[in-house]
Design an enzyme around this catalytic site. Structure first.
Site, PDB file in Angstrom:
ATOM      1  N   ALA A 263     101.859  51.546  32.701  1.00  0.00           N
ATOM      2  CA  ALA A 263     100.658  51.666  31.994  1.00  0.00           C
ATOM      3  C   ALA A 263      99.809  50.531  31.910  1.00  0.00           C
ATOM      4  O   ALA A 263     100.167  49.437  31.933  1.00  0.00           O
ATOM      5  CB  ALA A 263     101.416  51.973  30.439  1.00  0.00           C
ATOM      6  N   GLY A 265      98.164  52.521  33.897  1.00  0.00           N
ATOM      7  CA  GLY A 265      98.371  53.572  35.068  1.00  0.00           C
ATOM      8  C   GLY A 265      97.490  53.084  36.313  1.00  0.00           C
ATOM      9  O   GLY A 265      97.413  53.972  37.231  1.00  0.00           O
ATOM     10  N   LYS A 267      97.349  51.073  38.779  1.00  0.00           N
ATOM     11  CA  LYS A 267      98.072  51.068  40.268  1.00  0.00           C
ATOM     12  C   LYS A 267      98.834  52.105  40.745  1.00  0.00           C
ATOM     13  O   LYS A 267      98.807  52.438  41.864  1.00  0.00           O
ATOM     14  CB  LYS A 267      99.012  49.867  40.105  1.00  0.00           C
ATOM     15  N   ASP A 317     118.673  51.252  35.334  1.00  0.00           N
ATOM     16  CA  ASP A 317     119.048  52.687  35.307  1.00  0.00           C
ATOM     17  C   ASP A 317     119.493  53.209  36.609  1.00  0.00           C
ATOM     18  O   ASP A 317     118.801  53.292  37.383  1.00  0.00           O
ATOM     19  CB  ASP A 317     117.705  53.496  35.125  1.00  0.00           C
ATOM     20  N   ASP A 330     104.370  45.140  38.294  1.00  0.00           N
ATOM     21  CA  ASP A 330     103.432  44.327  37.953  1.00  0.00           C
ATOM     22  C   ASP A 330     103.964  43.890  36.138  1.00  0.00           C
ATOM     23  O   ASP A 330     103.599  44.593  35.370  1.00  0.00           O
ATOM     24  CB  ASP A 330     102.328  45.301  37.664  1.00  0.00           C
ATOM     25  N   CYS A 383      99.121  39.126  36.437  1.00  0.00           N
ATOM     26  CA  CYS A 383      97.773  38.828  36.074  1.00  0.00           C
ATOM     27  C   CYS A 383      97.523  37.275  35.240  1.00  0.00           C
ATOM     28  O   CYS A 383      96.756  37.364  34.741  1.00  0.00           O
ATOM     29  CB  CYS A 383      96.900  39.773  35.314  1.00  0.00           C
TER      30      CYS A 383
END
Length: 447
Positions: A263, A265, A267, A317, A330, A383
């Site tokens: 989120a 979204g 990328k 998972d 990211d 970032c």
């Protein structure tokens, strides 16, 4: 309310109530629909400009006020702050207008008894604004950079451990400039030339990207969501440095891609364009409401291969073990590369936050490492400009997992070539290309 009054409320909400500047601004401008495009721009500059230069502004106020800042009422100090920003940084605003409007605003808010104080401080600053004494650049370089460019001292010290003085100053200068709006072209539907023509019909100014042919920069728009091209799904908002992370992932048609912190979204969307909307993208996020926004974005863009997954990227998972041909992590980070867009970041983050984030980032990398097929690739990106979160994590990851770095030189645009590319990573600094600060590292899982 006029523009200065709206800005005063926004600044007070951000600084006193700990609101996020982008959210506060968006909400307050929505409530004041009577404002013209020019007025909205003035409010935005007044709020974000004051935030970008807050430490310097407070230093100036303290130099000319006998009353300490922490003894002033929030509305009074914030009125002084936005007024000093106009006096010091906005050449087109007459000093007399900044002073008179501040006095009127203070009276309107019921502080008639303090109008003389406000007027006196501001008039004194106007008379002496060209002779303000700052910390000495040579004797106190940390204090100088902190005050002159409005960064907490801990950030300056942290950066000076990795970069020289001139490089740190260049980052501070660049981060204090107003950001441009970058868009990523939906190459499944259009191309740069065609999109430019469509945007021009809406009187939106367009310039080419700096490092990506799939990027454009737009201006002269107050609400991009109302543009025809946006509603047709011809682009999404995304900075070029963030786009580079997806480009270096190099997803192919038919691949299974995992975007574990997906989120909002951006990328995932760009990967879908690069894959010509063929294959599968598992877009995971821990927040359900953010996944809904991602779904809405994919629908607007006409993308079919994105599968939202509600998941915690820091928790393994087993369903996804050795599933991905390529994966992008990211990770949540300190965001010190985004200060142009979110100036409140530099005041809200601490060194302890970085230590906590490193722990979270390593949990995400640990979980992600097993999702990638043998011979598959993994991108780790942030970032921020932060050794511990970036190169420190790269070295930790290579020491603990069966991965090796990938030479990213062949995939880098010529303008972005760098000496570290052969070692599998790149640090983009604010000021390098006019983009956000960003870090990207690429690994391949050993067969």
């Amino acid at each position: 309310m006029n523009e200065r009054e709206i800005a005063l409320y926004a600044i007070t909400d951000i600084l006193s109530e700990k609101g996020y500047n982008n959210i506060v601004l968006r909400n307050i401008l929505k409530k004041n629909k009577q404002l013209s495009v020019v007025q909205r721009g003035f409010v935005t500059e007044l709020v974000n400009g004051t935030l970008r230069n807050l430490i310097n502004i407070d230093y100036i106020i303290s130099s000319f006020s006998r009353t300490p800042i922490n003894k002033m009422k929030p509305l009074v100090i914030n009125c002084l702050r936005i007024s000093v920003y106009q006096i010091i940084y906005m050449d087109k605003i007459p000093d007399s207008a900044a002073c008179n409007e501040a006095v009127s605003l203070i009276k309107k808010k019921g502080f008639q008894g303090l109008s003389g104080f406000v007027n006196g401080v501001l008039r004194n600053i106007v008379r002496n604004k060209n002779s303000i004494k700052y910390p000495d650049e040579e004797k106190d370089p940390i204090g100088f950079l902190s005050v002159r460019y409005s960064y907490p001292k801990w950030i300056i010290e942290y950066w000076l451990n990795e970069f020289d003085f001139d490089k740190v100053r260049a980052m501070c200068v660049e981060n204090n400039l107003a950001p441009r709006i970058g868009i990523c072209i939906n190459t499944c539907k259009t191309n740069a030339s065609e999109l430019k023509s469509i945007l021009a019909k809406d009187n939106i100014a367009v310039t080419d990207g700096c490092i990506s042919s799939d990027s454009l920069y737009i201006s002269r728009t107050s609400d991009i969501s109302q543009a025809e091209a946006y509603q047709q799904g011809l682009f999404h908002i995304m900075d070029e440095s963030s786009m580079l992370a997806a480009k270096l992932l190099d997803p192919r048609e038919g691949d299974v891609v995992m975007d574990v912190c997906a989120a909002p979204g951006g990328k995932s969307f760009y990967c879908a364009y690069l894959m010509k909307d063929k294959g599968k993208i598992l877009a995971g996020d821990i927040h359900e409401h953010k996944l809904k926004l991602l779904e809405e974005g994919a629908r607007r863009l006409g993308l079919n291969i994105i599968e939202p997954v509600l998941s915690d990227a820091s928790v393994f998972d087993a369903r996804y073990a050795e599933t991905a041909d390529c994966l992008i992590a990211d990770a949540p980070c300190s965001g010190l590369g985004l200060v142009r867009k979110k100036p409140d970041i530099k005041y809200n983050k601490t060194y302890d936050d970085i230590i906590s984030l490193v722990e979270l980032q390593r949990k995400i990398l640990t979980a992600s490492a097993t999702y990638v097929k043998k011979g598959g690739t993994l991108i780790y990106s942030t970032c921020t400009v932060s050794y511990k979160e970036n190169l420190g994590n790269v070295r930790w990851f290579l020491d603990n997992f069966d991965y090796e770095p990938v030479d990213i030189s062949p995939l880098l645009p010529d303008k972005v070539k760098c000496s570290t590319a052969k070692d599998g990573y790149i640090q983009i600094l604010p000021g390098d290309f006019g983009t956000d600060g960003f870090f990207i590292a690429k690994f391949v899982r050993k067969s």
